[in-house]
Design an enzyme around this catalytic site. Structure first.
Site, PDB file in Angstrom:
ATOM      1  N   ILE A  52      -4.283 -10.308   2.684  1.00 34.40           N
ATOM      2  CA  ILE A  52      -5.365  -9.328   2.833  1.00 34.40           C
ATOM      3  C   ILE A  52      -4.843  -8.151   3.639  1.00 34.40           C
ATOM      4  O   ILE A  52      -4.282  -8.322   4.714  1.00 34.40           O
ATOM      5  CB  ILE A  52      -6.598  -9.943   3.522  1.00 34.40           C
ATOM      6  CG1 ILE A  52      -7.151 -11.071   2.658  1.00 34.40           C
ATOM      7  CG2 ILE A  52      -7.658  -8.881   3.799  1.00 34.40           C
ATOM      8  CD1 ILE A  52      -8.292 -11.828   3.274  1.00 34.40           C
ATOM      9  N   LYS A  53      -4.985  -6.946   3.080  1.00 36.44           N
ATOM     10  CA  LYS A  53      -4.529  -5.707   3.721  1.00 36.44           C
ATOM     11  C   LYS A  53      -5.737  -4.788   3.869  1.00 36.44           C
ATOM     12  O   LYS A  53      -5.988  -3.929   3.042  1.00 36.44           O
ATOM     13  CB  LYS A  53      -3.478  -5.006   2.850  1.00 36.44           C
ATOM     14  CG  LYS A  53      -2.262  -5.824   2.526  1.00 36.44           C
ATOM     15  CD  LYS A  53      -1.330  -5.844   3.696  1.00 36.44           C
ATOM     16  CE  LYS A  53      -0.014  -6.479   3.312  1.00 36.44           C
ATOM     17  NZ  LYS A  53       0.867  -6.654   4.432  1.00 36.44           N
TER      18      LYS A  53
END
Length: 138
Positions: A52-53
């Site tokens: 997750i960014k």
């Protein structure tokens, strides 16, 4: 560890094991199934990385920043004693470039990046979710 719902979903379809790699907030697993061998020809397993960014309202670009532990290189194996050695890549941006040393071997890796983009709150408290981008890199 993957969240329980994703882990349950994958566990129903594949044999699921850990990779023993540094993970941080990443979810890295090996998925295995006899049918994968018919696709990949040389193995019945693939690495699955889920990362997750999240980005805020002022830094939402059309890319995701990846570390050397998340990118596979060209993987030359000239000597058994040295193992796999990667060539050095150049990471290029709009304003700068730098040398980039990949750390993941060139195996069958599927990297999924989930990128939630947050918007400006306006009159509301907090940062509302503007959108979620999902990218798969084989």
């Amino acid at each position: 560890m993957l969240c329980p719902k994703i882990s349950r979903f994958l566990g129903e379809r594949f044999q699921l094991t850990g990779t023993s790699l540094p993970t941080g907030s990443d979810n890295r697993h090996i998925i295995s199934d006899r049918q994968l061998h018919t696709i990949l020809d040389v193995t019945d397993s693939a690495w699955l990385f889920i990362d997750i960014k999240s980005v805020g309202p002022r830094d939402d670009q059309d890319h995701a920043v990846m570390s050397h532990n998340q990118i596979s290189g060209d993987g030359k194996w000239d000597s058994e004693s040295y193992g796999v050695i990667h060539g050095i890549m150049t990471a290029e941006g709009q304003r700068a470039s730098h040398l980039f040393h990949c750390a993941i071997p060139p195996l069958f890796v599927v990297h999924i990046v989930i990128k939630p983009a947050l918007g400006l709150a306006g009159e509301k408290q907090g940062l509302p979710l503007k959108r979620i981008s999902l990218v798969s890199m084989p």
